[in-house]
Design an enzyme around this catalytic site. Structure first.
Site, PDB file in Angstrom:
ATOM      1  N   CYS A 113       0.474  -1.362  -0.478  1.00 43.49           N
ATOM      2  CA  CYS A 113       0.181   0.360   0.046  1.00 43.49           C
ATOM      3  C   CYS A 113       0.625   1.202  -0.143  1.00 43.49           C
ATOM      4  O   CYS A 113       0.539   2.444  -0.589  1.00 43.49           O
ATOM      5  CB  CYS A 113      -0.858  -0.155   0.792  1.00 43.49           C
ATOM      6  SG  CYS A 113      -2.571  -1.187   1.019  1.00 43.49           S
ATOM      7  N   HIS A 253      -3.342   7.170   2.820  1.00 41.09           N
ATOM      8  CA  HIS A 253      -3.857   5.294   2.019  1.00 41.09           C
ATOM      9  C   HIS A 253      -4.223   5.124   3.044  1.00 41.09           C
ATOM     10  O   HIS A 253      -4.765   5.266   3.909  1.00 41.09           O
ATOM     11  CB  HIS A 253      -2.328   5.116   1.994  1.00 41.09           C
ATOM     12  CG  HIS A 253      -2.906   3.202   2.236  1.00 41.09           C
ATOM     13  ND1 HIS A 253      -3.525   2.692   1.538  1.00 41.09           N
ATOM     14  CD2 HIS A 253      -3.145   2.422   3.378  1.00 41.09           C
ATOM     15  CE1 HIS A 253      -3.992   1.487   1.438  1.00 41.09           C
ATOM     16  NE2 HIS A 253      -3.737   1.356   3.014  1.00 41.09           N
ATOM     17  N   ASN A 283     -10.140   0.362   0.937  1.00 39.32           N
ATOM     18  CA  ASN A 283      -8.979   0.084   0.360  1.00 39.32           C
ATOM     19  C   ASN A 283      -8.237  -0.060  -0.684  1.00 39.32           C
ATOM     20  O   ASN A 283      -8.481  -1.573  -1.028  1.00 39.32           O
ATOM     21  CB  ASN A 283      -7.896  -0.886   2.155  1.00 39.32           C
ATOM     22  CG  ASN A 283      -6.333  -0.815   1.972  1.00 39.32           C
ATOM     23  OD1 ASN A 283      -6.014  -0.636   1.082  1.00 39.32           O
ATOM     24  ND2 ASN A 283      -6.132  -1.433   3.228  1.00 39.32           N
TER      25      ASN A 283
END
Length: 327
Positions: A113, A253, A283
């Site tokens: 990520c 994020h 996500n």
């Protein structure tokens, strides 16, 4: 000249997966998902779509917005992904072919990520000292095919998507001021897809054991994220001679809504300064930061001179933060 973001592009699959579907798969209630994660829906790619199929429209959108000169003077293409089309070649090579680009450096970065901010930092370094050149940085991931739909702790979180930016020269005082990248490799077991590499081949035994699916130690990841986000954000601001109060907009994020709410409260950040896509997109891993940057710029256009802080936590464990002034 400094190096900054010239344009932003994004692409999302059409299929919307709401909490009703997640609840049915995972044996929980819709309310449980919403309360724990703050995520209401996410996007899933269509059957047969690969990561490059998401990356290409986002890349085209960023290049189109940047103008023809960016395409003509492109010096590098970097794709941040942890869900590549194939073990080899790189997804960047496939995107390069799809865009019809000439020979240039094209490669993938995998920091899960945090990949997009890793790639952004590498791209800036490649452009330093090359005025008039551009770089295309794409963050794209397709997690829907990696999900164990019976695992309520992970299937509720992840979705698919892609975002992209073009970097180029901007006047001094604007652009990217500094970045912090780190990895704590001793914690690599917190987030993983075990099978499919050289250590654990993707054979019948691995499939039967579910080792081809995504696994995460949610509690450990949250603890790491809450501690390490403070670390990379603080380090980046200190290196740039800035304070958290000096930042006009935060693009994190989107691990999940609740984590971001908790972090903002701990750090003393005005919630109105925090861009959120987690409720509607979940996500999206390496795509999360550029998708959220695109979303906030579309909804409330960034103005020249705004200070924007980007930050992420990813598997590895990795973390990254970047401070820039919008031009």
């Amino acid at each position: 000249m400094a190096i900054g973001v010239i344009s932003v592009g994004a692409h999302l699959p059409e299929r919307i997966v709401d909490n009703r579907e997640i609840a049915a798969w995972a044996g929980v209630t819709e309310e449980w998902v919403a309360e724990r994660t703050g995520i209401l829906q996410r996007r899933y790619a269509a059957a047969g779509e690969a990561t490059s199929d998401l990356a290409l429209p986002a890349a085209r959108a960023a290049l189109d917005e940047a103008g023809p000169e960016a395409g003509e003077r492109l010096a590098a293409l970097i794709v941040a992904t942890c869900t590549p089309d194939h073990p080899q070649p790189s997804t960047a090579a496939i995107v390069q072919a799809g865009l019809g680009l000439p020979a240039l450096p094209a490669f993938d970065v995998n920091a899960v990520c945090s990949g997009f901010l890793y790639a952004l930092t590498v791209a800036k370094a490649l452009l330093d000292g090359q005025p008039g050149q551009y770089a295309l940085v794409v963050g794209a991931d397709l997690f829907s095919t990696l999900m164990d739909r019976g695992d309520r702790k992970t299937v509720s979180l992840f979705g698919d998507g892609a975002g992209a930016v073009v970097l180029g020269s901007v006047p001094e005082g604007y652009g990217i001021h500094g970045a912090t990248l780190l990895a704590d490799g001793e914690l690599h077991d917190y987030v993983k897809v075990e099978a499919g590499g050289t250590r654990t081949p993707l054979d019948e035994r691995a499939r039967a054991a579910g080792e081809h699916l995504f696994r995460m130690d949610g509690r450990a990841v949250r603890e790491y994220a809450m501690t390490t986000l403070h670390k990379v954000v603080g380090q980046t601001l200190a290196d740039c001679g800035a304070r958290i109060e000096d930042v006009d907009r935060f693009v994190f994020h989107q691990a999940n809504t609740r984590l971001l709410e908790s972090f903002a409260a701990e750090a003393g950040i005005d919630p109105d300064k925090v861009a959120l896509t987690a409720p509607s997109l979940g996500n999206t891993a390496a795509a999360s930061v550029p998708l959220t940057l695109h979303h906030t710029h579309r909804d409330r256009p960034l103005e020249r001179g705004e200070r924007v802080l980007l930050a992420s936590i990813g598997g590895g464990m990795t973390a990254a933060a970047t401070l820039m002034t919008w031009y």
